[in-house]
Design an enzyme around this catalytic site. Structure first.
Site, PDB file in Angstrom:
ATOM      1  N   ASP A  94      29.051  28.096  34.828  1.00  0.00           N
ATOM      2  CA  ASP A  94      30.043  27.253  34.167  1.00  0.00           C
ATOM      3  C   ASP A  94      29.748  25.793  34.518  1.00  0.00           C
ATOM      4  OD1 ASP A  94      30.937  27.059  36.748  1.00  0.00           O
ATOM      5  OD2 ASP A  94      32.784  28.151  36.427  1.00  0.00           O
ATOM      6  N   ASP A 268      34.742  36.812  31.759  1.00  0.00           N
ATOM      7  CA  ASP A 268      34.530  36.730  33.205  1.00  0.00           C
ATOM      8  C   ASP A 268      35.855  36.442  33.874  1.00  0.00           C
ATOM      9  OD1 ASP A 268      34.592  33.803  34.743  1.00  0.00           O
ATOM     10  OD2 ASP A 268      34.576  33.674  32.564  1.00  0.00           O
ATOM     11  N   CYS A 306      37.559  58.454  38.776  1.00  0.00           N
ATOM     12  CA  CYS A 306      36.481  57.470  38.926  1.00  0.00           C
ATOM     13  C   CYS A 306      35.303  58.094  39.666  1.00  0.00           C
ATOM     14  CB  CYS A 306      36.993  56.248  39.683  1.00  0.00           C
ATOM     15  SG  CYS A 306      35.744  54.956  39.911  1.00  0.00           S
ATOM     16  N   CYS A 308      32.756  56.128  40.975  1.00  0.00           N
ATOM     17  CA  CYS A 308      32.051  55.061  41.688  1.00  0.00           C
ATOM     18  C   CYS A 308      31.763  55.473  43.131  1.00  0.00           C
ATOM     19  CB  CYS A 308      32.855  53.753  41.653  1.00  0.00           C
ATOM     20  SG  CYS A 308      34.213  53.652  42.842  1.00  0.00           S
ATOM     21  N   CYS A 311      34.939  55.893  45.333  1.00  0.00           N
ATOM     22  CA  CYS A 311      35.776  57.062  45.058  1.00  0.00           C
ATOM     23  C   CYS A 311      35.064  58.377  45.364  1.00  0.00           C
ATOM     24  CB  CYS A 311      36.247  57.030  43.611  1.00  0.00           C
ATOM     25  SG  CYS A 311      37.440  55.709  43.298  1.00  0.00           S
TER      26      CYS A 311
END
Length: 379
Positions: A94, A268, A306, A308, A311
């Site tokens: 940015d 974002d 989940c 991931c 988890c």
């Protein structure tokens, strides 16, 4: 050939949402996409390998913060931001405009740029469109953002009109100062608050510069979500269909879906990483504050739906213990989960667009997540 190109793939027949792919010098990424935020050339508590592992191919870094430390000259000497932080995917930086306006109480906006004080040590600094562009050229990001003024919400019409006109002039100066257009794409930022006429003026000015992409700025700054959605409904159609559209600073699950439905390709936000460090997790059932006492003996994963790393391996009770003990590993686990949740959500959004059922997916997700419940505690 342009540094950044957009490949349109499909439009959802149910909602009009876009499925696409953005091509950059450091690889391509599918859209709609959520970009993890690595403000200081790092996504807090995460390694680049972990970010790639969860399926993210682009992240965001911050011009203002990297300018202050370690300095763009050091990063340039290291071979650019990609080498400095060992990330081989795409990077968006940015412009620093938002930080100048949000972090510094002492600032003076002039036509030349902004005089303000360093939020770290109070030193007097000056940032102009040319300086912001020079810093980003030195960083070597794939996507650079034009330096803009990000007005507060709400703002009076006349103030906003003057701000929009200044932002348009600054964008022209950024384009003239850009030294590396064959390797870095410069995006413009459409401002105008909630005023449709000013959004049209801003979009018209920026589109005339024929930039490789455009962002919608000045949202998610305190306005109610229905206002943000209304502004997107009349702003997004003003932007070229053959270029990526980026909604800045938005990362709540409901707004990602609603933004995609309104034609946004890129998002974002620091939300998933920031709340993770407070023990707040995004789950398929809604918000879960794992540091709460009721999870002290809860040996289930954060989200039973989940897959991931967090988890698959750790319980709510263990993670609560780590966070209560201020152990860094606990913050890593909740951060990994939240980022994985949003990256996976955007994959589900893309699949729903392929299947022409994003509207149905929205209803199902909102129902399960709890957005439809009275007094729902959401983001």
């Amino acid at each position: 050939m342009a540094a950044i190109t957009y490949e349109f793939i499909k439009e959802c027949k149910q909602t009009g949402a876009r499925l696409g792919k953005v091509h950059t010098p450091h690889g391509s990424f599918d859209t709609p996409v959520f970009m993890p935020v690595g403000t200081l050339a790092t996504v807090k508590t995460m390694s680049p390998e972990e970010i790639k592992e969860m399926g993210a191919n682009i992240l965001l870094s911050n011009t203002y913060h990297l300018w202050l430390r370690p300095g763009e000259d050091i990063i340039e000497e290291a071979g650019g931001l990609h080498k400095f932080m060992n990330w081989d995917g795409a990077i968006l930086t940015d412009s620093g405009g938002f930080q100048v306006f949000s972090l510094s109480d002492m600032r003076e906006i002039t036509e030349e740029g902004v005089h303000f004080r360093n939020h770290l040590n109070g030193e007097k600094l000056f940032l102009s469109p040319e300086k912001a562009t020079h810093i980003q050229n030195a960083l070597g990001s794939d996507i650079m953002m034009a330096f803009d003024e990000c007005p507060p919400y709400p703002a009076e019409y006349e103030y906003m009109k003057n701000s929009v006109e200044r932002t348009s002039r600054w964008a022209e100066r950024c384009l003239k100062a850009h030294k590396n257009p064959e390797k870095q794409g410069l995006f413009g930022i459409v401002q105008g608050g909630e005023y449709e006429e000013l959004r049209k003026q801003s979009a018209r000015d920026l589109v005339s510069l024929d930039l490789p992409g455009y962002a919608v700025g000045g949202l998610s700054v305190g306005e109610p979500k229905p206002v943000m959605n209304r502004v997107l409904e009349f702003t997004t159609p003003l932007l070229p269909k053959d270029k990526p559209r980026y909604l800045m600073g938005v990362g709540s699950p409901d707004s990602l879906i609603d933004g995609a439905i309104r034609g946004i390709d890129m998002f974002d936000c620091v939300l998933p990483t920031r709340i993770a460090r407070n023990g707040t997790c995004m789950t398929s059932q809604g918000r879960l504050v794992v540091r709460n006492a009721k999870y002290a003996r809860d040996f289930r994963p954060i989200d039973e739906k989940c897959d991931c790393y967090t988890c698959r391996n750790y319980s709510r009770a263990y993670i609560r213990h780590l966070i209560k003990a201020n152990e860094t590993f606990g913050f890593r686990l909740t951060t990994y989960h939240n980022l994985h949740f949003l990256v996976k959500l955007m994959g589900q959004v893309r699949q729903a667009i392929r299947d022409d059922r994003l509207g149905d997916f929205r209803e199902e997700f909102f129902e399960e997540y709890g957005f439809n419940k009275p007094n729902a505690k959401n983001f």
